[in-house]
Structure formats: structure tokens, C-alpha cells
Design an enzyme around this catalytic site. Structure first.
Site, PDB file in Angstrom:
ATOM      1  N   SER A 127       4.500 -54.677  29.315  1.00  0.00           N
ATOM      2  CA  SER A 127       4.864 -54.254  30.668  1.00  0.00           C
ATOM      3  C   SER A 127       4.264 -52.879  30.969  1.00  0.00           C
ATOM      4  O   SER A 127       4.128 -52.048  30.056  1.00  0.00           O
ATOM      5  CB  SER A 127       6.386 -54.166  30.754  1.00  0.00           C
ATOM      6  N   TYR A 153      14.969 -51.435  27.182  1.00  0.00           N
ATOM      7  CA  TYR A 153      14.070 -52.571  27.413  1.00  0.00           C
ATOM      8  C   TYR A 153      12.614 -52.104  27.306  1.00  0.00           C
ATOM      9  O   TYR A 153      11.799 -52.710  26.602  1.00  0.00           O
ATOM     10  CB  TYR A 153      14.339 -53.194  28.802  1.00  0.00           C
ATOM     11  N   LYS A 157       9.350 -52.952  24.466  1.00  0.00           N
ATOM     12  CA  LYS A 157       7.952 -53.353  24.747  1.00  0.00           C
ATOM     13  C   LYS A 157       6.997 -52.403  24.023  1.00  0.00           C
ATOM     14  O   LYS A 157       6.017 -52.831  23.406  1.00  0.00           O
ATOM     15  CB  LYS A 157       7.691 -53.324  26.260  1.00  0.00           C
TER      16      LYS A 157
HETATM   17  C1  UD1 Z   1      11.423 -52.828  36.862  1.00  0.00           C
HETATM   18  C2  UD1 Z   1      11.651 -52.013  35.629  1.00  0.00           C
HETATM   19  C3  UD1 Z   1      10.484 -52.209  34.697  1.00  0.00           C
HETATM   20  C4  UD1 Z   1      10.291 -53.685  34.390  1.00  0.00           C
HETATM   21  C5  UD1 Z   1      10.134 -54.466  35.683  1.00  0.00           C
HETATM   22  C6  UD1 Z   1      10.134 -55.955  35.389  1.00  0.00           C
HETATM   23  C7  UD1 Z   1      13.044 -50.080  36.289  1.00  0.00           C
HETATM   24  C8  UD1 Z   1      13.079 -48.621  36.467  1.00  0.00           C
HETATM   25  N1  UD1 Z   1      11.844 -50.615  35.943  1.00  0.00           N
HETATM   26  O1  UD1 Z   1      10.290 -52.307  37.545  1.00  0.00           O
HETATM   27  O2  UD1 Z   1      10.738 -51.507  33.496  1.00  0.00           O
HETATM   28  O3  UD1 Z   1       9.155 -53.883  33.586  1.00  0.00           O
HETATM   29  O4  UD1 Z   1      11.225 -54.183  36.558  1.00  0.00           O
HETATM   30  O5  UD1 Z   1       9.765 -56.668  36.507  1.00  0.00           O
HETATM   31  O6  UD1 Z   1      14.024 -50.764  36.460  1.00  0.00           O
HETATM   32  N2  UD1 Z   1      14.229 -52.140  44.985  1.00  0.00           N
HETATM   33  C9  UD1 Z   1      15.024 -51.972  46.094  1.00  0.00           C
HETATM   34  N3  UD1 Z   1      16.167 -52.710  46.187  1.00  0.00           N
HETATM   35  C10 UD1 Z   1      16.556 -53.593  45.229  1.00  0.00           C
HETATM   36  C11 UD1 Z   1      15.723 -53.786  44.094  1.00  0.00           C
HETATM   37  C12 UD1 Z   1      14.557 -53.031  44.006  1.00  0.00           C
HETATM   38  O7  UD1 Z   1      14.732 -51.170  46.982  1.00  0.00           O
HETATM   39  O8  UD1 Z   1      17.613 -54.210  45.362  1.00  0.00           O
HETATM   40  C13 UD1 Z   1      12.976 -51.356  44.890  1.00  0.00           C
HETATM   41  C14 UD1 Z   1      12.993 -50.449  43.677  1.00  0.00           C
HETATM   42  O9  UD1 Z   1      13.558 -49.206  44.008  1.00  0.00           O
HETATM   43  C15 UD1 Z   1      11.498 -50.349  43.368  1.00  0.00           C
HETATM   44  C16 UD1 Z   1      10.910 -51.680  43.871  1.00  0.00           C
HETATM   45  O10 UD1 Z   1      11.908 -52.241  44.724  1.00  0.00           O
HETATM   46  O11 UD1 Z   1      10.949 -49.323  44.111  1.00  0.00           O
HETATM   47  C17 UD1 Z   1      10.619 -52.642  42.746  1.00  0.00           C
HETATM   48  O12 UD1 Z   1      11.784 -52.747  41.925  1.00  0.00           O
HETATM   49  P1  UD1 Z   1      11.903 -53.781  40.735  1.00  0.00           P
HETATM   50  O13 UD1 Z   1      11.569 -55.135  41.212  1.00  0.00           O
HETATM   51  O14 UD1 Z   1      13.237 -53.589  40.090  1.00  0.00           O
HETATM   52  O15 UD1 Z   1      10.728 -53.361  39.734  1.00  0.00           O
HETATM   53  P2  UD1 Z   1      10.401 -51.938  39.057  1.00  0.00           P
HETATM   54  O16 UD1 Z   1      11.500 -50.972  39.223  1.00  0.00           O
HETATM   55  O17 UD1 Z   1       9.068 -51.522  39.513  1.00  0.00           O
END
Ligand code: UD1
Length: 342
Positions: A127, A153, A157
Site C-alpha cells: 500500500s 495496518y 505492510k
Molecule cells: C486509507 C488508509 C490507508 C489504506 C487505504 C486503503 C488512513 C489514514 N489511510 O487511505 O492506510 O491503505 O485507506 O484503501 O486511514 N473520507 C471522507 N469521508 C469518509 C471517508 C473518507 O471525507 O467517510 C475522505 C478521507 O478524509 C480521505 C479520502 O476520503 O481524504 C479517502 O479516504 P479513504 O478511502 O479512507 O482512503 P485513505 O485515507 O486515502
């Protein structure tokens, strides 16, 4: 049919199942090992519908060394693609030992079996989280990893990457490819496969899907005050079918030693852009509200995918629009109705 069988651990899961379909459609003979902790056995029938063949399935937990050895006794594999592992970030913070025991323990058992039975080729699902926080937006494979990782997590990795490097160093015949995924999203264009976790989702797209179908009342957008063009976080969202094809390309280019590739599109899209793309594809308005930042989120990052393009001949082909259309099609196939606000 290509010569030799490939074992896919975690092959009924989201990325695993899409990869199995691409491998089988390219003529590979695939067997799946999964403990069905976060996936469903019905996925095997969907794979059969798409490829004309139901892959052999082992309901085995990688931590069960005895059962695993039996799988390797049955068949001489030419390669292993290793997806199986726990992946919920917040849960890993609450239950670190469970994550280390499962992800590291499972991988060590797998590698021991591979050594014992002379299987020396492995592709590992890593990842972009291994990069931690860096002073750059486009992440390149040569950057330092294993620093400032915010959760267990992510550490699993990073540690598995190190274990693989050490194993390859000890045995020069070992062929290891580490693939660092950015943000996998979307579904198979047939509507038969998609992200369908058994646990409570915490990534953006699965939550958007649950909001769209009314299972969660609204999407919380974690922050609109980041130093990005529209204030929401920017990520490199990659269509899961593009990602699956990256594994096929990697398999066709294995060599002795360790190779590491980013699998991403090289483009960033913000959370607001993702919501707008979903609204456009569905013709509805997703209920959402901006709330405070989520701890540990970085403002923006995306892949520099040029090494995979150069060495594997792989680049992404599908867009965010494809992601949304395929996701909506998958929901419809699951019998779910998009509600939203008109
Ligand atoms: C997350 C993990 C990362 C992992 C990946 C797997 C964290 C900090 N990182 O990445 O380690 O490898 O998932 O796919 O958790 N968001 C919202 N509302 C929500 C959910 C997400 O606004 O309900 C935003 C988050 O703030 C972020 C973006 O959407 O900016 C993507 O979030 P997410 O899908 O959880 O992925 P990552 O955080 O990039």
C-alpha cells in the site's frame, strides 16, 4: 491455457477477485485460498460466470500452518499472489496485536510453505501507506518508506515488505514483486463483482455506496480546509480493474530479486470531485456534510506511476466516470436502489 497454477490468497476479496478474473481471462489456471473473513463464497460463482470456470477453492486461514501445507502438497504452484490480510485502519489502532499476528503471522507461514515446497515467485499487495507522510505529492518508489506510518495496518505492510526483501536476499532464486496500491475503487463492468465488505466500511467509496442506498444517512466529508484546490483531501483513486491488470503485467515480468511498483493513475481527485462524479453518474444528490478533519489524513498525494509504465508496460485506462458508472451498476446488480436527494 498457460502452464502451471497460481495460488491467490485473499482471492474472494475485493481486489483479489478482480485479479483472479483478469488472470483467468488471460489463460492462467488459478486456485484461491481465503478464510472468508471479509468476503463471500458466492464470489466463486460470479468468477465462474465471467470466466466459464469455477476456480478451485481452499477455505483456509493462512495462520493454520498444517492446512496450508496440505494446499501446497496438492499442487506445485508457479507463483503466489498474496492479498489476504486485515485492512481496517481504525480497527488496527484498537487491536494492534491482532493485526500483527494475522498479517505478519499469515505471511510468514505462507513464505515458509513456499520455501518448503520450492515455490519461489510471489507478488505482494502492499500500500502507498508505507510512504508515510512525505514532503511531496507524487510518490516515487525510491522514496524512504517505513517512517511516520500512522497505524499498525500500515506497519504490517511495511514490515512484510522488509520480510520479503530479506527472504529474497537469503535466496537469490526468489522472485518478489511488491505492488503499492493507491486508492482502489470501482467495480467490474459486468456488475457481478465489487466492494462488498462484511465489516463496517471506513474508506470513502464503500461509505458513498452505503449513503447512496440509504444504509448510512449522509457522508461526512472530513475537512474542507486543506491546502488543496477545493479544500478537501486529494487522492489517487484507481479503478480496481486497472489495478487487477497491473498484477497480470507484474506476473509477466517477474525476475530474480525484489521489484517494487506503484500502482496508481498518477492523477489526484478530491473528495468533493468524487461526490460530484457520483452525483452526475447517478442523477441524484448524495447527502453530505463537511465535518472536521479525520486524524492521520494527509492533504494530498498521488502515485508517480512511471516505473510501472516503463518496466511493466502498464498504465491505467479507466476514469473516475467509469468508477462511478461501474459502482452504480454493481449496486443495481446487488438489488440495491440508489436513493440520494433529487
Ligand atoms: C486509507 C488508509 C490507508 C489504506 C487505504 C486503503 C488512513 C489514514 N489511510 O487511505 O492506510 O491503505 O485507506 O484503501 O486511514 N473520507 C471522507 N469521508 C469518509 C471517508 C473518507 O471525507 O467517510 C475522505 C478521507 O478524509 C480521505 C479520502 O476520503 O481524504 C479517502 O479516504 P479513504 O478511502 O479512507 O482512503 P485513505 O485515507 O486515502
Amino acid at each position: 491455457m498457460k502452464q502451471g497454477k497460481i495460488l491467490v490468497t485473499g482471492g474472494t476479496g475485493y481486489i483479489g477477485s478482480h485479479t483472479v478474473v483478469e488472470l483467468m481471462q488471460a489463460g492462467y489456471d488459478v486456485e484461491i485460498l481465503d478464510n472468508l473473513y471479509n468476503s463471500k463464497q458466492e464470489v466463486l460463482d460470479k468468477i465462474a460466470q465471467l470466466t466459464g470456470k469455477k476456480p478451485k477453492f481452499y477455505n483456509v486461514d493462512l495462520r493454520d500452518a498444517e492446512a496450508l501445507a496440505k494446499v501446497f502438497q496438492d499442487t506445485q504452484y508457479i507463483a503466489v499472489i498474496h492479498f489476504a490480510g486485515l485492512k481496517a485502519v481504525a480497527e488496527s489502532v484498537e487491536q494492534p496485536l491482532r493485526y500483527y499476528e494475522n498479517n505478519l503471522g499469515g505471511t510468514i507461514n505462507l513464505l515458509e510453505c513456499m520455501q518448503e515446497f520450492g515455490v519461489k515467485r510471489i507478488i505482494f499487495s502492499s500500500s502507498a501507506t508505507v510512504y508515510g507522510e512525505q514532503d511531496a505529492e507524487a510518490y516515487v518508489e525510491t522514496m524512504t518508506t517505513g517512517q511516520d506510518i500512522t497505524n499498525p495496518y500500515g506497519w504490517t505492510k511495511s514490515m512484510i515488505e522488509q520480510i520479503l526483501k530479506d527472504v529474497a536476499h537469503a535466496d537469490p532464486e526468489f522472485e518478489v514483486t511488491i505492488l503499492r496500491y493507491f486508492n482502489p475503487v470501482g467495480a467490474h463492468s459486468s456488475g457481478l463483482l465489487g466492494e462488498d465488505p462484511n465489516d463496517r466500511p471506513n474508506n470513502l467509496m464503500p461509505i458513498i455506496m452505503k449513503v447512496a442506498t440509504g444504509e448510512i444517512p449522509e457522508l461526512s466529508i472530513y475537512g474542507d480546509d486543506y491546502p488543496t484546490p477545493d479544500g478537501s483531501c486529494v487522492r489517487d483513486f484507481i479503478h480496481v480493474v486497472d489495478l487487477a491488470k497491473g498484477h497480470l503485467a507484474a506476473l509477466q515480468h517477474m525476475q530474480n530479486g525484489v521489484k517494487i511498483y506503484n500502482l496508481g493513475s498518477g492523477e489526484g481527485h478530491s473528495v468533493f470531485e468524487m461526490v460530484a462524479a457520483f452525483d452526475e453518474a447517478s442523477g441524484t444528490k448524495l447527502p453530505c456534510q463537511v465535518v472536521g478533519r479525520r486524524a492521520g489524513d494527509l492533504a494530498g498525494f498521488y502515485a508517480d506511476p512511471s516505473l510501472a509504465a516503463k518496466e511493466l508496460g502498464w498504465t491505467t485506462e479507466l476514469s473516475i466516470q467509469d468508477v462511478m458508472c461501474d459502482t452504480i451498476n454493481f449496486l443495481k446488480h446487488e438489488g440495491l436502489e440508489i436513493k440520494g436527494r433529487n
